[in-house]
Design an enzyme around this catalytic site. Structure first.
Site, PDB file in Angstrom:
ATOM      1  N   THR A  86      38.285  37.882  33.401  1.00 57.22           N
ATOM      2  CA  THR A  86      37.900  39.364  33.415  1.00 57.22           C
ATOM      3  C   THR A  86      38.695  39.857  31.803  1.00 57.22           C
ATOM      4  O   THR A  86      39.589  39.375  31.516  1.00 57.22           O
ATOM      5  CB  THR A  86      38.815  40.186  34.468  1.00 57.22           C
ATOM      6  N   TYR A 147      32.018  41.750  33.869  1.00 53.98           N
ATOM      7  CA  TYR A 147      32.181  40.558  34.802  1.00 53.98           C
ATOM      8  C   TYR A 147      31.055  40.659  36.042  1.00 53.98           C
ATOM      9  O   TYR A 147      30.788  39.622  36.297  1.00 53.98           O
ATOM     10  CB  TYR A 147      33.598  41.173  35.313  1.00 53.98           C
TER      11      TYR A 147
END
Ligand code: NDP
Length: 242
Positions: A86, A147
Site C-alpha cells: 500500500t 490500491y
C-alpha cells in the site's frame, strides 16, 4: 507426488501462513520475497521452506526466478499471487510514484508471474492459480484509490484467465481478505482498533492469517477442480459482495 507451489510474498504476514499451510498440505513450497533478508532467513530456518529473492515488478526477474524454482523443486503447479503493498494517499494528494509503485507491485506482478507459469501448466494439463485481492478492491476505500484499483483489477484478471484455461485443467481464483491481524494491522493503536475498526466487523474480531491460508489450500487442492473464476470473500461479514 507432492505438488510444487510458489507463493509470492511468502515469507511473512499472510503469505507466510499460506506457505506454511501449503507445506502442511503436502506441497513442496517456494517462498518469494523482495528484500527483507532477515525475515526471509528466519522463516526459512523455522520452516525448512526454501526462499527466493526477486522483484515481482520485473518480468525477466520473474522468468529467471521461476526457472530457478523449477530446476530446484520442479515445475510450478500452484501459483499464489500474494505479494502486495500500500502507498496510501487521497487522490488529490497522491504522487505518480505512489500510484506506480502500487500498480506495479500489485497488478503488473500478476502478469509477470502468471504469464511465466501458464504455458507450462497448459502443457501439463494441470494448474492452480490463487491471487490475493482485498475487501477494499470490492468496496473502495478512502485514501486507497491506487490500491483499490489494483485489487479490483485482480478480479477481472482472475475471471479472464479462468475462462482461457478452464479446459486445460487450470483453475484461477481470488481470495479477498478483510482486516487480518498481521503486523501492519496489529500496529494500529488499541483504541483505534476498538473504536473504529472492530465495530465494522460483524464477527467482532480481526481475521487470522491462517484463516486466509486455509482458503488458499482449499482452492489449490486437486479436488477443487470445479471452482474457477470465483472470488472468495473472507472478511468476518464486513462486506458481502454478491
Ligand atoms: P506484508 O507486508 O506482511 O508482506 C508482503 C510480502 O510481499 C513480503 O514477503 C514482501 O517481501 C513481499 N513483497 C512486497 N513487494 C514485493 C516485490 N516487489 N517483489 C517480491 N515480493 C514482494 O503483506 P500482508 O501479509 O499484509 O499482505 C499480503 C497480501 O494480502 C497483499 O496482497 C495484501 O494486499 C493482501 N491483503 C492484506 C490484508 C491485511 O489485513 N494484512 C487485508 C487485505 C488484503 P519482503 O519481506 O522482502 O518485504
Amino acid at each position: 507426488m507432492a505438488r510444487v507451489a510458489l507463493v509470492t510474498g511468502g515469507t511473512r504476514g499472510i503469505g507466510g501462513a499460506i506457505s506454511l499451510g501449503l507445506q502442511q498440505a503436502g506441497c513442496k513450497v517456494a517462498a518469494v520475497y523482495a528484500g527483507n533478508d532477515e525475515a526471509a532467513e528466519r522463516f526459512r530456518d523455522a520452516t525448512g521452506i526454501p526462499v527466493f529473492k526477486w522483484n515481482v515488478c520485473d518480468f525477466d526477474s520473474c522468468r529467471r526466478g521461476i526457472e530457478t524454482v523449477a530446476a530446484e523443486l520442479g515445475p510450478v503447479e500452484v501459483l499464489v499471487n500474494n505479494a502486495g503493498i500500500t502507498r496510501d494517499a487521497t487522490l488529490h494528494k497522491m504522487t505518480p510514484e505512489q500510484w506506480s509503485a502500487v500498480v506495479s507491485t500489485n497488478l503488473d506482478s500478476l502478469f509477470n508471474m502468471t504469464r511465466n507459469v501458464i504455458e507450462g501448466m497448459r502443457d501439463r494439463g494441470f494448474g492452480r492459480i490463487v491471487s490475493i485481492g482485498s475487501i477494499n478492491g470490492q468496496k473502495g476505500q478512502f485514501g486507497q484509490s491506487n490500491y483499490a484499483a489494483t485489487k479490483a483489477a485482480l478480479i477481472g484478471f482472475t475471471k479472464s484467465v479462468a475462462l482461457e484455461n478452464a479446459a486445460k485443467g487450470i483453475t484461477v481464483n481470488a481470495v479477498c481478505p478483510g482486516y487480518i491481524g498481521t503486523e501492519m494491522v496489529r500496529a494500529v493503536p488499541e483504541e483505534v482498533l476498538k473504536s473504529k475498526i472492530l465495530p465494522q466487523i460483524p464477527v467482532g474480531r480481526l481475521g487470522e492469517p491462517e484463516e486466509i491460508a486455509r482458503c488458499v489450500v482449499f482452492l489449490a487442492g486437486d479436488e477443487a477442480g470445479f471452482i474457477t473464476g470465483s472470488t472468495l470473500s473472507v472478511n468476518g461479514g464486513q462486506y458481502m459482495a454478491s
